[in-house]
Design an enzyme around this catalytic site. Sequence first.
Site, short mmCIF file in Angstrom:
data_model
loop_
_atom_site.label_atom_id
_atom_site.label_comp_id
_atom_site.label_asym_id
_atom_site.label_seq_id
_atom_site.Cartn_x
_atom_site.Cartn_y
_atom_site.Cartn_z
CG ASP A 12 -1.77 -1.24 1.29
OD1 ASP A 12 -2.26 -1.69 0.25
OD2 ASP A 12 -1.91 -1.80 2.39
CD GLU A 13 4.71 -0.46 -0.14
OE1 GLU A 13 3.96 -0.74 -1.10
OE2 GLU A 13 5.29 -1.32 0.54
N GLY A 14 1.67 3.00 -2.64
CA GLY A 14 1.38 3.88 -3.78
C GLY A 14 2.04 3.40 -5.06
CE LYS A 15 3.14 -2.56 -4.50
NZ LYS A 15 2.74 -2.26 -3.12
CG ASN A 37 -2.75 -10.89 -2.55
OD1 ASN A 37 -2.65 -10.68 -3.75
ND2 ASN A 37 -1.77 -11.41 -1.84
N GLY A 39 -4.24 -4.41 -4.07
CA GLY A 39 -5.19 -3.35 -4.44
C GLY A 39 -4.38 -2.14 -4.86
CG HIS A 40 -1.65 -2.09 -7.34
ND1 HIS A 40 -0.91 -2.86 -8.19
CD2 HIS A 40 -1.19 -2.39 -6.10
CE1 HIS A 40 -0.04 -3.60 -7.49
NE2 HIS A 40 -0.20 -3.33 -6.23
CB THR A 41 -5.78 3.42 -5.52
OG1 THR A 41 -6.20 2.47 -4.57
CG2 THR A 41 -6.88 4.43 -5.77
NE ARG A 141 6.64 -30.82 -5.53
CZ ARG A 141 7.37 -31.69 -4.86
NH1 ARG A 141 8.37 -32.29 -5.45
NH2 ARG A 141 7.10 -31.97 -3.60
CD GLN A 198 0.76 -8.91 -2.35
OE1 GLN A 198 1.51 -9.57 -3.06
NE2 GLN A 198 -0.46 -8.64 -2.71
CB THR A 279 -10.07 -6.27 3.06
OG1 THR A 279 -9.05 -5.36 3.53
CG2 THR A 279 -9.42 -7.51 2.49
N GLY A 280 -11.24 -3.14 2.49
CA GLY A 280 -11.87 -2.00 3.18
C GLY A 280 -11.42 -1.87 4.63
NE ARG A 283 -4.22 0.36 3.09
CZ ARG A 283 -4.35 1.09 1.98
NH1 ARG A 283 -3.97 2.36 1.97
NH2 ARG A 283 -4.85 0.58 0.89
P1 IMP Z 1 -2.78 -12.85 1.92
O1 IMP Z 1 -1.87 -12.29 0.90
O2 IMP Z 1 -4.23 -12.66 1.62
O3 IMP Z 1 -2.44 -14.28 2.27
O4 IMP Z 1 -2.52 -12.03 3.30
C1 IMP Z 1 -1.31 -12.12 4.02
C2 IMP Z 1 -0.96 -10.78 4.64
O5 IMP Z 1 -0.55 -9.90 3.60
C3 IMP Z 1 -2.11 -10.08 5.36
O6 IMP Z 1 -1.57 -9.35 6.46
C4 IMP Z 1 -2.64 -9.13 4.32
O7 IMP Z 1 -3.31 -8.03 4.91
C5 IMP Z 1 -1.35 -8.70 3.64
N1 IMP Z 1 -1.54 -8.26 2.26
C6 IMP Z 1 -1.75 -9.03 1.18
N2 IMP Z 1 -1.84 -8.28 0.06
C7 IMP Z 1 -1.64 -7.01 0.45
C8 IMP Z 1 -1.58 -5.76 -0.25
O8 IMP Z 1 -1.70 -5.68 -1.48
N3 IMP Z 1 -1.36 -4.66 0.51
C9 IMP Z 1 -1.19 -4.72 1.85
N4 IMP Z 1 -1.23 -5.86 2.55
C10 IMP Z 1 -1.45 -7.00 1.86
#
Ligand code: IMP
Length: 409
Positions: A12-15, A37, A39-41, A141, A198, A279-280, A283
């Site tokens: 969530d650094e702003g990538k 997982n 989320g890029h805004t 595998r 991530q 996920t909303g 943070r």
């Molecule tokens: P998972 O990737 O859903 O297995 O979650 C593992 C951990 O990584 C959790 O703490 C999530 O909140 C975190 N996480 C996964 N994807 C992101 C992301 O894109 N941004 C920030 N945290 C993330």
Amino acid sequence: MNIVVIGAQWGDEGKGKIVDYLAADAGLIVRFSGGANAGHTIVLGKEQYALHLVPSGILYPDKITVLGSGMVIDPEALFAELAMLESRGVDWKGRVLISDRAHIVLPRYREMDKQQEATRRKPIGTTGRGIGVAYSVKAARDGIRLADLEDAERLATLEDEDRAFLARYAERLLPMSVDLVAFLRQHRNSWTLFEGAQGALLDIDTGTYPYVSSGMSNASGAAAQGGIGPRAIDKVLGVFKAYTTRVGNGPFPTEFDPDSQGALCSFIRDTGREYGVTTGRPRRCGYLDLVALRYARYANSIDSLVLTHLDVYDTLDEFEACVAYKIRGRVVEDFPTSVRDLNDARPVLRKFRGWKTSLGAARTWDDIPREAREYVAFIEEFAEAPVGIVSVGYERNQTLVRESPWTRS
Ligand code: IMP
């Protein structure tokens, strides 16, 4: 030229914004890891786009984007995202390709992810998107890759339910499939951006294990999973915020104390819009952790740092940043591996004066006030890397390039 962009904190650094900005000069954008997982805004005028799987360059009409070999792809989430883009006038057809080595996330993985979390004594706080399950099935595998969708023998070994699910998507997925190594060989003269997901501290190896995601979110992921080798990477950019956030559980040494810093935490969360895109979830917030940033810089050979959200501090009289930890009475200057040490770490903080000016209108580095420059200079000295780009807002034109990464050094 090949540039890798990764997060240098816990995601969530702003990538998304930075990849979108740099994509103006790129031909190809390859996302190399993670799945839905992420989320890029991206903000374009009044429009805001939340991307989860599709690489951030998609909003330019002429860029080719590739979902790389290290990604785990949930077809339902992918086609929902593509339908969203289409409904908003983004013509993606022919511009979203998928490595035939990428793995597929089956619907039952999401359920398994939630069940695993429910039975963990210490939950990780996953996004529930089946990511950890997909990567463990891959390591065992037993995974299904895009290329396997055409392999009748492989498909015959699957459960009926899984085979039926894949059959529903194969016709749409297969035309998007590419051999990524061959594709990048053919496009070796293109300028290519490798987009991480991530962040370095959520990487399965370099992150705060076990409180990590299961993919490779460090720079070497681009080489292992982006279709090139390590020697083809020209530059690594590490994106970080003026402060730190984390979603989910796990150690966070500079996290604001809810009793004594609750108001500051709410201010940063609301000003920086610090709520999960996927996920909303609100943070967790804290001051910039320079110990962690320097660790990320060396663990990833970051050539140049990209500082985002600097404007969030605009109204503060003063703020702090962490320059060391105190762990059970001992001063520690390197980022510890042990979760116990990280949980016991108390930040040693250094104070900075605020600039009390709105940075949002700045268009060049010369527009930045002295106090903000002093903060940036301190970060550069501490992390031992230049800050080449500074972002002071969500819009593309609120990006101050001190040194273009596309110039060879
Ligand atoms: P998972 O990737 O859903 O297995 O979650 C593992 C951990 O990584 C959790 O703490 C999530 O909140 C975190 N996480 C996964 N994807 C992101 C992301 O894109 N941004 C920030 N945290 C993330």
